[in-house]
Design a protein around this motif. Structure first.
Motif, PDB file in Angstrom:
ATOM      1  N   PRO A  95     -10.031  -4.367  -7.367  1.00 15.97           N
ATOM      2  CA  PRO A  95     -11.056  -4.236  -6.521  1.00 15.97           C
ATOM      3  C   PRO A  95     -12.257  -5.502  -7.000  1.00 15.97           C
ATOM      4  N   PHE A  96     -12.317  -5.462  -8.466  1.00 11.63           N
ATOM      5  CA  PHE A  96     -13.335  -6.322  -8.915  1.00 11.63           C
ATOM      6  C   PHE A  96     -12.923  -7.888  -9.052  1.00 11.63           C
ATOM      7  N   SER A  97     -11.626  -8.076  -8.837  1.00 14.37           N
ATOM      8  CA  SER A  97     -11.235  -9.361  -8.960  1.00 14.37           C
ATOM      9  C   SER A  97     -11.501 -10.053  -7.716  1.00 14.37           C
ATOM     10  N   HIS A  98     -11.711  -9.367  -6.470  1.00 15.15           N
ATOM     11  CA  HIS A  98     -12.170 -10.138  -5.110  1.00 15.15           C
ATOM     12  C   HIS A  98     -13.766 -10.716  -5.194  1.00 15.15           C
ATOM     13  N   THR A  99     -14.347 -10.061  -6.235  1.00 15.52           N
ATOM     14  CA  THR A  99     -15.862 -10.274  -6.419  1.00 15.52           C
ATOM     15  C   THR A  99     -16.014 -11.779  -6.951  1.00 15.52           C
ATOM     16  N   THR A 100     -14.977 -12.182  -7.699  1.00 16.99           N
ATOM     17  CA  THR A 100     -15.065 -13.492  -8.331  1.00 16.99           C
ATOM     18  C   THR A 100     -15.025 -14.803  -7.383  1.00 16.99           C
ATOM     19  N   ASN A 101     -14.436 -14.298  -6.049  1.00 20.95           N
ATOM     20  CA  ASN A 101     -14.541 -15.356  -4.922  1.00 20.95           C
ATOM     21  C   ASN A 101     -15.936 -15.398  -4.478  1.00 20.95           C
ATOM     22  N   HIS A 102     -16.856 -14.633  -4.864  1.00 16.45           N
ATOM     23  CA  HIS A 102     -18.311 -14.787  -4.398  1.00 16.45           C
ATOM     24  C   HIS A 102     -19.346 -15.404  -5.621  1.00 16.45           C
ATOM     25  N   PRO A 103     -19.311 -16.492  -5.836  1.00 16.45           N
ATOM     26  CA  PRO A 103     -20.195 -16.851  -7.050  1.00 16.45           C
ATOM     27  C   PRO A 103     -21.341 -16.397  -7.433  1.00 16.45           C
ATOM     28  N   GLU A 104     -21.887 -15.707  -6.569  1.00 12.24           N
ATOM     29  CA  GLU A 104     -23.546 -15.022  -6.536  1.00 12.24           C
ATOM     30  C   GLU A 104     -23.398 -13.561  -6.952  1.00 12.24           C
ATOM     31  N   HIS A 105     -22.040 -13.174  -7.097  1.00 10.36           N
ATOM     32  CA  HIS A 105     -21.933 -11.532  -6.786  1.00 10.36           C
ATOM     33  C   HIS A 105     -22.784 -11.048  -8.212  1.00 10.36           C
ATOM     34  N   VAL A 106     -22.593 -11.448  -9.341  1.00 12.19           N
ATOM     35  CA  VAL A 106     -23.308 -10.915 -10.568  1.00 12.19           C
ATOM     36  C   VAL A 106     -24.832 -10.825 -10.269  1.00 12.19           C
ATOM     37  N   ALA A 107     -25.282 -11.959  -9.803  1.00 12.87           N
ATOM     38  CA  ALA A 107     -26.920 -12.229  -9.598  1.00 12.87           C
ATOM     39  C   ALA A 107     -27.170 -11.312  -8.389  1.00 12.87           C
ATOM     40  N   ARG A 108     -26.458 -11.328  -7.553  1.00 11.37           N
ATOM     41  CA  ARG A 108     -26.671 -10.032  -6.307  1.00 11.37           C
ATOM     42  C   ARG A 108     -26.556  -8.783  -6.885  1.00 11.37           C
ATOM     43  N   LEU A 109     -25.988  -8.402  -7.695  1.00  7.02           N
ATOM     44  CA  LEU A 109     -25.618  -7.205  -8.120  1.00  7.02           C
ATOM     45  C   LEU A 109     -26.878  -6.775  -9.192  1.00  7.02           C
ATOM     46  N   ALA A 110     -27.216  -7.685  -9.937  1.00  7.56           N
ATOM     47  CA  ALA A 110     -28.521  -7.537 -10.869  1.00  7.56           C
ATOM     48  C   ALA A 110     -29.762  -7.315 -10.039  1.00  7.56           C
ATOM     49  N   ALA A 111     -29.972  -8.240  -8.950  1.00  8.29           N
ATOM     50  CA  ALA A 111     -31.076  -7.850  -8.029  1.00  8.29           C
ATOM     51  C   ALA A 111     -30.991  -6.707  -7.309  1.00  8.29           C
ATOM     52  N   TYR A 112     -29.901  -6.018  -6.955  1.00 10.80           N
ATOM     53  CA  TYR A 112     -29.730  -4.803  -6.243  1.00 10.80           C
ATOM     54  C   TYR A 112     -30.251  -3.786  -7.408  1.00 10.80           C
ATOM     55  N   TRP A 113     -29.578  -3.823  -8.436  1.00  2.00           N
ATOM     56  CA  TRP A 113     -29.961  -2.660  -9.582  1.00  2.00           C
ATOM     57  C   TRP A 113     -31.692  -2.883  -9.956  1.00  2.00           C
ATOM     58  N   ALA A 114     -32.087  -4.268 -10.102  1.00  2.00           N
ATOM     59  CA  ALA A 114     -33.364  -4.555 -10.502  1.00  2.00           C
ATOM     60  C   ALA A 114     -34.205  -3.816  -9.379  1.00  2.00           C
ATOM     61  N   GLU A 115     -34.151  -3.743  -8.158  1.00  2.00           N
ATOM     62  CA  GLU A 115     -34.801  -3.271  -6.858  1.00  2.00           C
ATOM     63  C   GLU A 115     -34.621  -1.717  -7.121  1.00  2.00           C
ATOM     64  N   ALA A 116     -33.554  -1.189  -7.293  1.00  2.00           N
ATOM     65  CA  ALA A 116     -33.126   0.203  -7.447  1.00  2.00           C
ATOM     66  C   ALA A 116     -33.982   0.773  -8.537  1.00  2.00           C
ATOM     67  N   LEU A 117     -34.227  -0.011  -9.788  1.00  2.00           N
ATOM     68  CA  LEU A 117     -34.801   0.586 -10.949  1.00  2.00           C
ATOM     69  C   LEU A 117     -36.435   0.179 -10.995  1.00  2.00           C
ATOM     70  N   GLY A 118     -36.772  -0.064 -10.131  1.00  2.00           N
ATOM     71  CA  GLY A 118     -38.498  -0.305 -10.105  1.00  2.00           C
ATOM     72  C   GLY A 118     -38.721  -1.899  -9.990  1.00  2.00           C
ATOM     73  N   GLY A 119     -37.904  -2.510 -10.114  1.00  2.00           N
ATOM     74  CA  GLY A 119     -38.122  -4.129 -10.232  1.00  2.00           C
ATOM     75  C   GLY A 119     -38.520  -4.738  -8.571  1.00  2.00           C
ATOM     76  N   PRO A 120     -38.683  -5.799  -8.705  1.00  2.00           N
ATOM     77  CA  PRO A 120     -38.857  -6.784  -7.367  1.00  2.00           C
ATOM     78  C   PRO A 120     -38.018  -6.433  -6.417  1.00  2.00           C
TER      79      PRO A 120
END
Length: 148
Positions: free
Chosen positions: A35-60
């Protein structure tokens, strides 16, 4: 604690490092690799995941303001089959990735982060779990899910 989990972790760069380390660990796991190999097709996956976690954990709220919505995350990830073992491995990768990313290793922080990920994973891998009624990204604090 008066500081958010986001701030205690080290902010946006720390969450980006965590997302990258987690992604790498998931790709190395035999059950999670496909399932994670499919996310490599989206070059912004890691950055989007980081932004999601940041927001969930009290960030911007960068994720909600321009990268996606909670409903889109739910629609993309929710399943109607029990993926408990996959979820357990996902959480184990997350916990180990905190070391890889050099996040603080104090027990209260690690416990809060692991609790967040266990809760978040249950939202997507266990059929019938009641999801929070929210239009935005659910926020997690040192004490658990933030009230509405």
């Amino acid at each position: 604690m008066t500081t958010s989990l986001y701030d205690h972790a080290g902010g946006g760069q720390a969450l980006l490092a965590l997302a990258g380390a987690h992604h790498t660990r998931c790709l190395a796991d035999p059950m999670l690799e496909h399932p994670f190999s499919h996310t490599t097709n989206h070059p912004e996956h890691v950055a989007r995941l980081a932004a999601y976690w940041a927001e969930a954990l009290g960030g911007p709220d960068d994720f909600s303001r321009g990268l996606g919505s909670q409903q889109a995350v739910v629609d993309m990830h929710c399943v109607e089959e029990d993926l408990t073992e996959m979820g357990r491995r996902f959480v184990a990768c997350f916990v180990a990735a905190m070391d890889d990313a050099g996040l603080p290793d104090d027990a209260p922080f690690r416990a809060a982060m692991a609790a967040y990920m266990r809760w978040a994973v249950a939202q997507f891998t266990v059929p019938g779990v009641e999801r929070p009624a929210t239009d935005g990204v659910p926020r997690w604090t040192w004490d658990g899910l933030a009230a509405g």
